[in-house]
Design a protein around this motif. Structure first.
Motif, short mmCIF file in Angstrom:
data_model
loop_
_atom_site.label_atom_id
_atom_site.label_comp_id
_atom_site.label_asym_id
_atom_site.label_seq_id
_atom_site.Cartn_x
_atom_site.Cartn_y
_atom_site.Cartn_z
N VAL A 1 -42.33 59.83 -8.85
CA VAL A 1 -41.53 59.06 -9.71
C VAL A 1 -42.59 58.29 -10.55
O VAL A 1 -43.39 57.66 -10.35
N GLN A 2 -42.56 58.42 -11.91
CA GLN A 2 -43.41 57.87 -12.92
C GLN A 2 -42.59 56.76 -13.66
O GLN A 2 -41.42 57.10 -14.30
N SER B 1 -32.12 58.56 -8.87
CA SER B 1 -30.98 58.13 -8.28
C SER B 1 -30.76 57.69 -6.84
O SER B 1 -30.14 57.24 -6.31
N SER B 2 -31.91 58.40 -5.99
CA SER B 2 -32.00 57.90 -4.78
C SER B 2 -32.90 56.69 -4.37
O SER B 2 -33.22 56.33 -3.29
N ARG C 1 -38.83 54.40 -2.20
CA ARG C 1 -38.23 55.72 -2.02
C ARG C 1 -37.12 55.64 -0.96
O ARG C 1 -36.15 56.38 -0.91
N SER C 2 -36.98 54.50 0.04
CA SER C 2 -36.12 54.39 0.84
C SER C 2 -35.51 53.20 0.83
O SER C 2 -36.06 52.38 0.46
N SER C 3 -34.38 53.17 1.39
CA SER C 3 -33.14 52.13 1.20
C SER C 3 -33.86 51.05 2.06
O SER C 3 -34.36 51.17 2.88
N TRP D 1 -44.59 45.18 -0.97
CA TRP D 1 -45.29 46.42 -0.23
C TRP D 1 -44.21 47.43 0.05
O TRP D 1 -44.49 48.70 0.39
N ARG D 2 -42.80 47.13 -0.34
CA ARG D 2 -41.89 48.19 0.03
C ARG D 2 -41.85 49.10 -1.07
O ARG D 2 -40.94 49.94 -1.02
#
Length: 127
Positions: free
Chosen positions: A2-3, A30-31, A100-102, A112-113
């Motif tokens: 993603v940019q 959307s994710s 990237r992740s929930s 950092w997440r």
């Protein structure tokens, strides 16, 4: 991948409003959970606001709660930050970020997440 590209920054008087937008490339926007951070001169980058991938969860730093609103439009690949009742202490470079992740609720404000960052948009509030 993603940019992210922020827009909408500028100079505003105290008490005024600005709306920041972040446009994302990629088909998987959307994710991604999304966040806004800011960094004032000489200070560390700090968390401002979070929105979950669906838009169903939002979370704010205490310093902006009630004044700022985060939103997203997954059809347009954008996330926005409406900033009202601005004060000089809101002056900073504002960054949008994608994860990237929930995340769990305890992670919303953790730099950092977040895996991807925009280049930043300057917001200056004059007194």
């Amino acid at each position: 991948q993603v940019q992210l590209v922020e827009s909408g920054g500028g100079l505003v008087q105290a008490g005024g409003s600005l709306r920041l937008s972040c446009a994302a490339s990629g088909r998987t926007f959307s994710s991604y959970d999304m966040g806004w951070f800011r960094q004032a001169p000489g200070k560390e980058r700090e968390f401002v606001a979070f929105i979950s991938w669906s838009g169903g969860i939002t979370y704010y730093a205490d310093s902006v709660k009630g004044r700022f609103t985060i939103s997203r439009d997954n059809a347009k690949n954008t996330v926005s930050l409406q900033m009202n009742s601005l004060i000089p202490e809101d002056t900073a470079v504002y960054y949008c970020a994608a994860a990237r992740s929930s995340m769990s609720s305890g992670e919303y404000g953790s730099k950092w997440r977040y895996n991807h960052w925009g280049q930043g948009a300057q917001v200056t509030v004059s007194s």
